[in-house]
Scaffold this motif. Structure first.
Motif, PDB file in Angstrom:
ATOM      1  N   LEU A 154       0.837  -1.202   0.000  1.00 22.43           N
ATOM      2  CA  LEU A 154       0.000   0.000   0.000  1.00 22.43           C
ATOM      3  C   LEU A 154       0.871   1.252   0.000  1.00 22.43           C
ATOM      4  CD1 LEU A 154      -2.620  -1.148   2.648  1.00 22.43           C
ATOM      5  CD2 LEU A 154      -3.090  -0.761   0.215  1.00 22.43           C
ATOM      6  N   ARG A 155       0.576   2.168  -0.918  1.00 24.78           N
ATOM      7  CA  ARG A 155       1.285   3.440  -1.014  1.00 24.78           C
ATOM      8  C   ARG A 155       0.262   4.552  -1.255  1.00 24.78           C
ATOM      9  NH1 ARG A 155       4.735   0.119  -0.158  1.00 24.78           N
ATOM     10  NH2 ARG A 155       6.896   0.055  -0.900  1.00 24.78           N
ATOM     11  N   TYR A 156       0.503   5.714  -0.676  1.00 22.26           N
ATOM     12  CA  TYR A 156      -0.423   6.824  -0.900  1.00 22.26           C
ATOM     13  C   TYR A 156      -0.547   7.186  -2.383  1.00 22.26           C
ATOM     14  CZ  TYR A 156      -2.415  11.402  -1.329  1.00 22.26           C
ATOM     15  OH  TYR A 156      -3.192  12.446  -1.744  1.00 22.26           O
ATOM     16  N   PRO A 157       0.550   7.326  -3.155  1.00 28.35           N
ATOM     17  CA  PRO A 157       0.382   7.682  -4.575  1.00 28.35           C
ATOM     18  C   PRO A 157      -0.489   6.685  -5.333  1.00 28.35           C
ATOM     19  CG  PRO A 157       2.659   7.987  -3.908  1.00 28.35           C
ATOM     20  CD  PRO A 157       1.980   7.271  -2.780  1.00 28.35           C
ATOM     21  N   MET A 158      -0.376   5.397  -4.989  1.00 30.05           N
ATOM     22  CA  MET A 158      -1.207   4.390  -5.643  1.00 30.05           C
ATOM     23  C   MET A 158      -2.676   4.599  -5.300  1.00 30.05           C
ATOM     24  SD  MET A 158      -2.917   1.370  -4.620  1.00 30.05           S
ATOM     25  CE  MET A 158      -1.952   0.593  -3.336  1.00 30.05           C
ATOM     26  N   LEU A 159      -2.974   4.843  -4.020  1.00 32.01           N
ATOM     27  CA  LEU A 159      -4.362   5.068  -3.623  1.00 32.01           C
ATOM     28  C   LEU A 159      -4.923   6.324  -4.283  1.00 32.01           C
ATOM     29  CD1 LEU A 159      -4.255   4.210   0.195  1.00 32.01           C
ATOM     30  CD2 LEU A 159      -4.929   2.743  -1.709  1.00 32.01           C
TER      31      LEU A 159
END
Length: 220
Positions: free
Chosen positions: A204-209
């Motif tokens: 999980l990564r913020y840019p992906m979300l």
């Protein structure tokens, strides 16, 4: 830093996303079995109890111990196991947080995304404090009715302005029915109904979300 005016909220299920409390649950069942019946529970039983509510796990435990209990006795056993489970939660600390989760919480907080958790058993506040991450969360939503819609309403946000992360098909279905953007963590085939899936919390990564959120809105 420019304020995030798009993604307003992110809500997590606690177990298997923020922390794995299955060991503490099993420790409580073992303590109960020894205290009440003078019997041990084999480690091979743990997978059968994984992610079950105490009420669902109790018949399996009694069957393993070759014991029976009427309705009143079962209620007493569940109350006792609850006390033992709360004591077992004392073993949690900041090292118990699932891989990648604290980094994600920091990134979401940096981008002004409000965060909440679904409280499945009434232990979420205690667990978050034990993990020393309670300050990241603005909402603890009881798992009653539709917790995902309740979270969005608490933020005065439209459901599709929020994302929700979960590990079970039932939770993904509930998220989709509430019209939040669903992120499945675990087996991709099992969680195929999610808007996006990752194999484990460490992915999980913020840019992906944020990209999932943007793609979702571009396709509307």
């Amino acid at each position: 830093m420019e304020r995030n005016i798009f993604m307003k909220g992110a809500i997590f299920n606690v177990n298997n996303l923020i922390v794995d409390t299955n060991q503490q649950q099993f420790d409580a069942w073992r303590e109960l079995a020894m205290y009440e019946y003078g019997l041990g529970l084999p480690g091979k039983l743990a997978p059968q109890l994984k992610n079950l509510s105490a009420a669902a796990a109790l018949p399996i435990v009694l069957n393993q111990l070759h014991q029976t209990a009427d309705e009143a006795e079962q209620a007493a056993l569940l109350a006792e196991q609850e006390q033992m489970y709360q004591k077992a939660l004392d073993s949690l600390d900041e090292s118990s947080v699932m891989p990648g989760i604290e980094r994600l919480l920091i990134n979401l907080d940096d981008h002004y995304v409000n965060m909440g958790v679904v409280d499945n058993g009434g232990h979420a506040e205690l667990i978050l404090k034990q993990l020393q991450i309670a300050d990241y969360f603005t909402a603890i939503i009881p798992n009653e009715g539709d917790p995902y819609s309740a979270f969005a309403q608490q933020l005065s946000a439209a459901p599709n302005e929020c994302i929700a992360l979960a590990t079970t098909p039932a939770d993904i279905d509930a998220i989709n029915q509430a019209h939040l953007i669903s992120i499945g963590v675990g087996d991709a085939e099992m969680l195929s109904a999610a808007d996006y899936q990752v194999a484990q919390t460490g992915d999980l990564r913020y840019p992906m979300l944020r990209k999932v959120w943007e793609d979702h809105h571009e396709n509307k």
